[in-house]
Design an enzyme around this catalytic site. Sequence first.
Site: not given
Length: 270
Positions: A69, A105, A128-132
């Site tokens: 992402k 999202d 979490g720390s990613g795109g989502m």
Amino acid sequence: MPILNKDMTLCISLAARPSNIGTRFHNYLYDQLGLDYVYKAFAPADLAQAIAGVRGLPIRGCAVSMPYKEDVIALVDRMDPSAKAINSVNTIVNDDGVLTAYNTDYLAIARLLRDHRVPATHSVLLRGSGGMAKAVAAALRDAGFSDVTVVARNEAAGRALADLYDFAWQAEPGTSAADLLINVTPLGMAGQDEDVQAFSDDAVAGAKVVFDVVALPAETPLIAAARAAGKPVITGAEVIAIQAEEQFVLYTGVRPTPEQVREASEFSRS
């Protein structure tokens, strides 16, 4: 589904662990609405080459899932405000070779927090720390949540996301508790992490709402534990239905009815 032909419009998805959920959702609606489209999921061997294929074939739409992402940002031409605001992409639309990135999202998360009437006064652990995770954090901030802790092993990414919205950060959940638990990692996803519960039983027992964005399987270990503890849950199945609906509209220009979306979502998991 119509017989494949040279005039059929192709849409795809790119994910490290592709599933048939989006494929069945979109193709069901194409069939119901009589659209000459087809949708196919892929696990790209080379992301840059895959996006070049979207541009060159041309492929009308491309859904983007973990872990791509953020990586696709350098490969598109334009960033819609929905993607630019959180520097994360889950949808690409191809207009005559010009690729525009969107993020549906965020819309899904915001709607679910509202529809499930989750109070903004709840404390939150966001794993979490990613795109989502960026989409979730932005939706939390815009909904008025302030007592939020980002839980991420990657300190640089975790602190950056937390600092962006004046949230806290910590590396591991540990013994921390919160009213709202949100998993935005692959923990519990079908594959190598499918047996891993993103938050402990003690954390689940102390929570008021448990939210897992993982869509496959529908009953992740975290959701199963929350149901067993009698906690209200928000599932990845709900997330994927809303974000896929918005993708469908971007690709086709057609808005399905709520009943059609419900039927497509049920079909995608049947």
